[in-house]
Design a protein around this motif. Structure first.
Motif, PDB file in Angstrom:
ATOM      1  N   SER A  84      20.384  39.214  42.293  1.00 43.91           N
ATOM      2  CA  SER A  84      20.047  40.421  43.062  1.00 43.91           C
ATOM      3  C   SER A  84      20.414  40.275  44.538  1.00 43.91           C
ATOM      4  N   ILE A  85      20.632  39.053  45.000  1.00 42.70           N
ATOM      5  CA  ILE A  85      21.065  38.845  46.380  1.00 42.70           C
ATOM      6  C   ILE A  85      22.591  38.816  46.476  1.00 42.70           C
ATOM      7  N   LEU A  86      23.236  38.050  45.584  1.00 44.52           N
ATOM      8  CA  LEU A  86      24.691  37.870  45.680  1.00 44.52           C
ATOM      9  C   LEU A  86      25.485  39.108  45.258  1.00 44.52           C
ATOM     10  N   ARG A  87      24.971  39.868  44.315  1.00 42.12           N
ATOM     11  CA  ARG A  87      25.728  41.030  43.848  1.00 42.12           C
ATOM     12  C   ARG A  87      25.951  42.060  44.960  1.00 42.12           C
ATOM     13  N   PRO A  88      24.900  42.523  45.655  1.00 35.23           N
ATOM     14  CA  PRO A  88      25.168  43.528  46.705  1.00 35.23           C
ATOM     15  C   PRO A  88      25.773  42.965  47.982  1.00 35.23           C
ATOM     16  N   THR A  89      25.547  41.681  48.267  1.00 33.05           N
ATOM     17  CA  THR A  89      26.039  41.140  49.536  1.00 33.05           C
ATOM     18  C   THR A  89      27.432  40.530  49.452  1.00 33.05           C
ATOM     19  N   HIS A 106      29.510  40.264  45.895  1.00 34.39           N
ATOM     20  CA  HIS A 106      30.344  40.776  44.800  1.00 34.39           C
ATOM     21  C   HIS A 106      30.846  42.200  45.071  1.00 34.39           C
ATOM     22  N   TYR A 107      29.945  43.116  45.369  1.00 33.76           N
ATOM     23  CA  TYR A 107      30.361  44.514  45.564  1.00 33.76           C
ATOM     24  C   TYR A 107      31.330  44.702  46.728  1.00 33.76           C
ATOM     25  N   PRO A 108      31.079  44.104  47.905  1.00 31.64           N
ATOM     26  CA  PRO A 108      32.058  44.281  48.995  1.00 31.64           C
ATOM     27  C   PRO A 108      33.429  43.677  48.683  1.00 31.64           C
ATOM     28  N   ILE A 109      33.460  42.492  48.106  1.00 27.79           N
ATOM     29  CA  ILE A 109      34.750  41.870  47.771  1.00 27.79           C
ATOM     30  C   ILE A 109      35.462  42.678  46.692  1.00 27.79           C
ATOM     31  N   ARG A 110      34.713  43.166  45.725  1.00 24.72           N
ATOM     32  CA  ARG A 110      35.332  43.993  44.673  1.00 24.72           C
ATOM     33  C   ARG A 110      35.890  45.280  45.258  1.00 24.72           C
ATOM     34  N   HIS A 111      35.175  45.878  46.193  1.00 20.57           N
ATOM     35  CA  HIS A 111      35.652  47.105  46.833  1.00 20.57           C
ATOM     36  C   HIS A 111      36.956  46.849  47.599  1.00 20.57           C
ATOM     37  N   ILE A 112      37.003  45.757  48.336  1.00 18.44           N
ATOM     38  CA  ILE A 112      38.210  45.416  49.097  1.00 18.44           C
ATOM     39  C   ILE A 112      39.368  45.083  48.163  1.00 18.44           C
ATOM     40  N   SER A 141      41.856  48.564  40.064  1.00 17.78           N
ATOM     41  CA  SER A 141      40.515  48.425  39.477  1.00 17.78           C
ATOM     42  C   SER A 141      40.471  47.455  38.300  1.00 17.78           C
ATOM     43  N   ARG A 142      41.586  47.262  37.609  1.00 19.45           N
ATOM     44  CA  ARG A 142      41.565  46.373  36.446  1.00 19.45           C
ATOM     45  C   ARG A 142      41.341  44.911  36.832  1.00 19.45           C
ATOM     46  N   TRP A 143      41.911  44.478  37.948  1.00 17.00           N
ATOM     47  CA  TRP A 143      41.846  43.072  38.341  1.00 17.00           C
ATOM     48  C   TRP A 143      40.925  42.825  39.535  1.00 17.00           C
ATOM     49  N   SER A 144      40.242  43.828  40.009  1.00 18.67           N
ATOM     50  CA  SER A 144      39.472  43.692  41.251  1.00 18.67           C
ATOM     51  C   SER A 144      38.240  42.804  41.128  1.00 18.67           C
ATOM     52  N   SER A 145      37.704  42.648  39.942  1.00 16.82           N
ATOM     53  CA  SER A 145      36.483  41.857  39.807  1.00 16.82           C
ATOM     54  C   SER A 145      36.752  40.349  39.885  1.00 16.82           C
ATOM     55  N   PHE A 146      37.979  39.920  39.656  1.00 16.81           N
ATOM     56  CA  PHE A 146      38.262  38.484  39.634  1.00 16.81           C
ATOM     57  C   PHE A 146      38.071  37.808  40.990  1.00 16.81           C
TER      58      PHE A 146
END
Length: 96
Positions: free
Chosen positions: A4-9, A11-17, A24-29
């Motif tokens: 709950s700390i690492l996801r919003p701080t 994961h989400y910003p790096i995935r957005h960038i 969008s297919r490879w953004s989560s890596f």
């Protein structure tokens, strides 16, 4: 709690960038690897504060390797046609 700390701080910003750069297919890596890097660094910091011994970076490298392995597994699963599944007997714990 850590999720709950690492996801919003992290994961989400790096995935957005990375969505802008990779699509969008490879953004989560990159986001997954970054989360593992941050977690590894935090573990090194915790060990330092607990023991006051200079970091050996073994724990951080373990987390980085684990993040790369998770990404590699997901990439292979996306590239291989059909679902990669283990046999049900392997997935089911033995009954005693």
């Amino acid at each position: 709690m850590v999720t709950s700390i690492l996801r919003p701080t992290v994961h989400y910003p790096i995935r957005h960038i990375s969505t802008r750069l990779l699509g969008s297919r490879w953004s989560s890596f990159p986001a997954v690897v970054t989360v593992f890097v941050v977690s590894g660094l935090m573990h090194e910091l915790i060990f330092y504060y607990m023991t006051r011994v200079s970091p050996t970076w073994e724990v951080a490298w373990f987390f980085i390797l684990h993040g790369v392995a998770v990404v590699a597994e997901v990439v292979v699963k996306k590239m291989v046609p059909g679902k990669m599944r283990l046999h049900p007997e392997v997935l089911t714990p033995p009954i005693k």
